[in-house]
Design a protein around this motif. Structure first.
Motif, PDB file in Angstrom:
ATOM      1  N   ASP A  20      -4.269   4.247   5.268  1.00 21.87           N
ATOM      2  CA  ASP A  20      -4.593   3.372   6.392  1.00 21.87           C
ATOM      3  C   ASP A  20      -6.082   3.518   6.709  1.00 21.87           C
ATOM      4  OD1 ASP A  20      -4.413   1.672   8.531  1.00 21.87           O
ATOM      5  OD2 ASP A  20      -3.502   3.127   9.887  1.00 21.87           O
ATOM      6  N   GLY A  21      -6.789   2.427   6.760  1.00 19.23           N
ATOM      7  CA  GLY A  21      -8.234   2.453   6.970  1.00 19.23           C
ATOM      8  C   GLY A  21      -9.018   2.168   5.710  1.00 19.23           C
ATOM      9  N   LEU A  27      13.014  -5.459  -0.887  1.00 18.38           N
ATOM     10  CA  LEU A  27      14.349  -5.617  -0.314  1.00 18.38           C
ATOM     11  C   LEU A  27      14.938  -6.977  -0.702  1.00 18.38           C
ATOM     12  CD1 LEU A  27      16.177  -3.740   1.319  1.00 18.38           C
ATOM     13  CD2 LEU A  27      15.480  -4.941   3.396  1.00 18.38           C
ATOM     14  N   ASN A  28      15.236  -7.838   0.271  1.00 15.90           N
ATOM     15  CA  ASN A  28      15.858  -9.127  -0.052  1.00 15.90           C
ATOM     16  C   ASN A  28      14.924 -10.072  -0.803  1.00 15.90           C
ATOM     17  OD1 ASN A  28      17.948  -8.058   1.404  1.00 15.90           O
ATOM     18  ND2 ASN A  28      17.887  -9.549   3.068  1.00 15.90           N
ATOM     19  N   GLY A  29      13.640  -9.756  -0.806  1.00 14.87           N
ATOM     20  CA  GLY A  29      12.684 -10.604  -1.514  1.00 14.87           C
ATOM     21  C   GLY A  29      12.460 -10.210  -2.957  1.00 14.87           C
ATOM     22  N   SER A  30      13.116  -9.138  -3.397  1.00 14.13           N
ATOM     23  CA  SER A  30      12.867  -8.626  -4.749  1.00 14.13           C
ATOM     24  C   SER A  30      13.295  -9.586  -5.848  1.00 14.13           C
ATOM     25  CB  SER A  30      13.579  -7.279  -4.942  1.00 14.13           C
ATOM     26  OG  SER A  30      13.010  -6.283  -4.110  1.00 14.13           O
ATOM     27  N   SER A  31      14.179 -10.521  -5.530  1.00 13.18           N
ATOM     28  CA  SER A  31      14.663 -11.451  -6.550  1.00 13.18           C
ATOM     29  C   SER A  31      13.631 -12.506  -6.922  1.00 13.18           C
ATOM     30  CB  SER A  31      15.937 -12.146  -6.064  1.00 13.18           C
ATOM     31  OG  SER A  31      15.684 -12.896  -4.895  1.00 13.18           O
ATOM     32  N   ARG A  32      12.509 -12.555  -6.179  1.00 18.48           N
ATOM     33  CA  ARG A  32      11.477 -13.551  -6.469  1.00 18.48           C
ATOM     34  C   ARG A  32      10.068 -12.955  -6.464  1.00 18.48           C
ATOM     35  NH1 ARG A  32      14.984 -15.933  -8.310  1.00 18.48           N
ATOM     36  NH2 ARG A  32      15.796 -18.020  -7.851  1.00 18.48           N
ATOM     37  N   SER A  33       9.966 -11.622  -6.403  1.00 20.13           N
ATOM     38  CA  SER A  33       8.655 -10.988  -6.227  1.00 20.13           C
ATOM     39  C   SER A  33       8.230 -10.140  -7.412  1.00 20.13           C
ATOM     40  CB  SER A  33       8.663 -10.080  -4.989  1.00 20.13           C
ATOM     41  OG  SER A  33       8.850 -10.808  -3.806  1.00 20.13           O
ATOM     42  N   ILE A  34       6.977 -10.315  -7.836  1.00 20.63           N
ATOM     43  CA  ILE A  34       6.301  -9.334  -8.675  1.00 20.63           C
ATOM     44  C   ILE A  34       5.537  -8.444  -7.701  1.00 20.63           C
ATOM     45  CG2 ILE A  34       4.468  -8.955 -10.363  1.00 20.63           C
ATOM     46  CD1 ILE A  34       5.238 -11.633 -11.634  1.00 20.63           C
ATOM     47  N   SER A  35       5.981  -7.215  -7.548  1.00 14.33           N
ATOM     48  CA  SER A  35       5.426  -6.326  -6.527  1.00 14.33           C
ATOM     49  C   SER A  35       4.319  -5.451  -7.103  1.00 14.33           C
ATOM     50  CB  SER A  35       6.539  -5.456  -5.933  1.00 14.33           C
ATOM     51  OG  SER A  35       7.377  -4.942  -6.957  1.00 14.33           O
ATOM     52  N   VAL A  36       3.267  -5.266  -6.295  1.00 10.41           N
ATOM     53  CA  VAL A  36       2.114  -4.469  -6.725  1.00 10.41           C
ATOM     54  C   VAL A  36       1.810  -3.431  -5.650  1.00 10.41           C
ATOM     55  CG1 VAL A  36      -0.256  -4.498  -7.567  1.00 10.41           C
ATOM     56  CG2 VAL A  36       1.195  -6.523  -7.885  1.00 10.41           C
ATOM     57  N   GLU A  37       2.112  -2.175  -5.946  1.00  5.72           N
ATOM     58  CA  GLU A  37       1.812  -1.066  -5.042  1.00  5.72           C
ATOM     59  C   GLU A  37       0.374  -0.614  -5.280  1.00  5.72           C
ATOM     60  OE1 GLU A  37       2.577   0.527  -2.019  1.00  5.72           O
ATOM     61  OE2 GLU A  37       4.598   0.727  -2.871  1.00  5.72           O
ATOM     62  N   HIS A  38      -0.328  -0.283  -4.199  1.00  9.72           N
ATOM     63  CA  HIS A  38      -1.733   0.115  -4.301  1.00  9.72           C
ATOM     64  C   HIS A  38      -1.962   1.522  -3.765  1.00  9.72           C
ATOM     65  CE1 HIS A  38      -2.177  -4.210  -4.718  1.00  9.72           C
ATOM     66  NE2 HIS A  38      -3.424  -4.026  -5.109  1.00  9.72           N
ATOM     67  N   ALA A  39      -2.772   2.278  -4.464  1.00 10.06           N
ATOM     68  CA  ALA A  39      -3.252   3.541  -3.918  1.00 10.06           C
ATOM     69  C   ALA A  39      -4.143   3.235  -2.723  1.00 10.06           C
ATOM     70  CB  ALA A  39      -4.037   4.305  -4.977  1.00 10.06           C
ATOM     71  N   GLY A  40      -3.976   3.998  -1.652  1.00  7.47           N
ATOM     72  CA  GLY A  40      -4.808   3.779  -0.478  1.00  7.47           C
ATOM     73  C   GLY A  40      -4.173   4.347   0.771  1.00  7.47           C
ATOM     74  N   ILE A  91       0.855  -1.183   0.000  1.00  5.82           N
ATOM     75  CA  ILE A  91       0.000   0.000   0.000  1.00  5.82           C
ATOM     76  C   ILE A  91       0.891   1.233   0.000  1.00  5.82           C
ATOM     77  CG2 ILE A  91      -0.220   0.119   2.521  1.00  5.82           C
ATOM     78  CD1 ILE A  91      -3.128   1.091   2.074  1.00  5.82           C
ATOM     79  N   ALA A  92       0.520   2.237  -0.796  1.00  5.90           N
ATOM     80  CA  ALA A  92       1.363   3.419  -0.986  1.00  5.90           C
ATOM     81  C   ALA A  92       1.150   4.495   0.075  1.00  5.90           C
ATOM     82  CB  ALA A  92       1.104   4.015  -2.367  1.00  5.90           C
ATOM     83  N   VAL A  93       0.087   4.372   0.864  1.00  2.85           N
ATOM     84  CA  VAL A  93      -0.304   5.381   1.860  1.00  2.85           C
ATOM     85  C   VAL A  93      -0.533   6.730   1.179  1.00  2.85           C
ATOM     86  CG1 VAL A  93       0.086   6.178   4.219  1.00  2.85           C
ATOM     87  CG2 VAL A  93       1.242   4.122   3.434  1.00  2.85           C
ATOM     88  N   THR A  94      -1.153   6.685   0.043  1.00  2.00           N
ATOM     89  CA  THR A  94      -1.615   7.856  -0.690  1.00  2.00           C
ATOM     90  C   THR A  94      -2.666   7.372  -1.676  1.00  2.00           C
ATOM     91  OG1 THR A  94      -1.027   9.631  -2.245  1.00  2.00           O
ATOM     92  CG2 THR A  94       0.245   7.606  -2.387  1.00  2.00           C
ATOM     93  N   PRO A 112       0.568  -4.242   4.038  1.00  2.00           N
ATOM     94  CA  PRO A 112      -0.353  -3.330   3.359  1.00  2.00           C
ATOM     95  C   PRO A 112      -1.617  -3.003   4.172  1.00  2.00           C
ATOM     96  CG  PRO A 112      -0.774  -5.551   2.604  1.00  2.00           C
ATOM     97  CD  PRO A 112       0.311  -5.652   3.643  1.00  2.00           C
ATOM     98  N   THR A 113      -1.575  -3.086   5.472  1.00  2.00           N
ATOM     99  CA  THR A 113      -2.654  -2.837   6.442  1.00  2.00           C
ATOM    100  C   THR A 113      -3.539  -4.071   6.623  1.00  2.00           C
ATOM    101  OG1 THR A 113      -4.429  -1.959   5.011  1.00  2.00           O
ATOM    102  CG2 THR A 113      -2.720  -0.400   5.763  1.00  2.00           C
ATOM    103  N   ASP A 114      -4.158  -4.141   7.796  1.00  2.00           N
ATOM    104  CA  ASP A 114      -5.005  -5.292   8.127  1.00  2.00           C
ATOM    105  C   ASP A 114      -6.155  -5.456   7.134  1.00  2.00           C
ATOM    106  OD1 ASP A 114      -3.359  -5.583  10.293  1.00  2.00           O
ATOM    107  OD2 ASP A 114      -4.886  -5.128  11.815  1.00  2.00           O
ATOM    108  N   LYS A 115      -6.774  -4.340   6.756  1.00  2.00           N
ATOM    109  CA  LYS A 115      -7.940  -4.440   5.870  1.00  2.00           C
ATOM    110  C   LYS A 115      -7.565  -5.006   4.505  1.00  2.00           C
ATOM    111  CE  LYS A 115     -10.952  -1.051   8.067  1.00  2.00           C
ATOM    112  NZ  LYS A 115     -11.786   0.175   7.912  1.00  2.00           N
ATOM    113  N   PHE A 116      -6.423  -4.599   3.989  1.00  3.47           N
ATOM    114  CA  PHE A 116      -5.965  -5.160   2.714  1.00  3.47           C
ATOM    115  C   PHE A 116      -5.672  -6.656   2.867  1.00  3.47           C
ATOM    116  CE2 PHE A 116      -4.359  -1.831  -0.505  1.00  3.47           C
ATOM    117  CZ  PHE A 116      -5.409  -0.974  -0.231  1.00  3.47           C
ATOM    118  N   ILE A 117      -4.996  -7.014   3.948  1.00  4.16           N
ATOM    119  CA  ILE A 117      -4.632  -8.420   4.153  1.00  4.16           C
ATOM    120  C   ILE A 117      -5.884  -9.291   4.244  1.00  4.16           C
ATOM    121  CG2 ILE A 117      -3.540 -10.048   5.755  1.00  4.16           C
ATOM    122  CD1 ILE A 117      -1.558  -7.763   6.449  1.00  4.16           C
TER     123      ILE A 117
END
Length: 230
Positions: free
Chosen positions: A125-126, A110-123, A66-69, A203-208
């Motif tokens: 907290d809450g 970070l150290n997981g970037s070698s195996r991750s397709i990362s997805v940032e989300h607009a949003g 979550i981008a916190v924006t 990415p916050t409890d609600k996203f999880i």
């Protein structure tokens, strides 16, 4: 038909193929067309980061952030804070934006970037993921399963492959560990180092708590696109 006619006909076919390929956003090189689904999602807006990594990778998970924006995007063409950037940015409405090839490393886990397709989300907290974000993320995950070999499963503390979330690799106090509550799972259980920050809620409890919904929706896209639903 004479030799010249054959040459003209062949040239017309080649030009027609090139035009069709261009319309689809593909190069005329057959090899490029063959690898494109492993590199770019057809439903995403292609907006490459300037100076993005060229390090190859074989992804094993899709990681939710979550981008916190609520900004429509925080990348492109420049990188984010500290040179970070994800493969995708998922806005609250509209198509996702892809900033890095799926078979190349991004800089969000970070150290997981070698195996991750990362997805940032607009949003913020809450916030919960919007219906558009749920659909986009489900499509990204299904695409990664079909074209990139990501396992069709939700990540667990003992197996981080599949549909994952950033907190799995963050250190902090997220409540007493409960094997039935994904919001309590973090680095203490997984040993993964996906952030240098301590206590980051991403990415916050609600996203999880929406992860199972994303996974369920992804099964529809897997079936629609000819994949193998779980």
């Amino acid at each position: 038909m004479g030799t010249d006619d054959n040459l003209i006909t062949r040239r017309s076919l080649l030009l027609g193929s090139a035009a069709a390929a261009a319309a689809l956003g593909l190069g005329t090189d057959p090899a490029d067309a063959a690898v494109r689904p492993r590199r770019r999602a057809a439903f995403a807006v292609w907006d490459p980061i300037t100076g993005k990594l060229t390090t190859a990778m074989s992804p094993k998970r899709v990681t939710v952030h979550i981008a916190v924006t609520r900004s429509g995007d925080i990348y492109g063409p420049g990188k984010g804070a500290g040179g970070s950037y994800a493969h995708f940015y998922n806005p609250r409405s509209g198509a996702p934006r892809q900033h890095q090839y799926l078979d190349r490393r991004a800089a969000a886990d970070l150290n997981g970037s070698s195996r991750s397709i990362s997805v940032e989300h607009a949003g913020l907290d809450g916030d919960r993921m919007t219906d558009t974000q749920l659909r986009n993320l489900a499509k990204i995950f299904a695409w990664a399963v079909i074209h990139c070999g990501v396992p069709n499963r939700i990540a667990t503390v003992d197996d981080l492959r599949g549909l994952a979330w950033h907190r799995l690799g963050i250190d902090g106090n997220f409540g007493r560990f409960d094997p039935h509550d994904r919001t309590t799972w973090c680095r203490k259980q997984t040993g993964a180092v996906w952030s240098s920050a301590t206590g980051k809620l991403c990415p916050t409890d609600k996203f999880i708590r929406q992860i199972p919904t994303v996974y369920s929706r992804a099964q529809y896209w897997l079936k629609k696109w000819g994949g193998r639903p779980g």
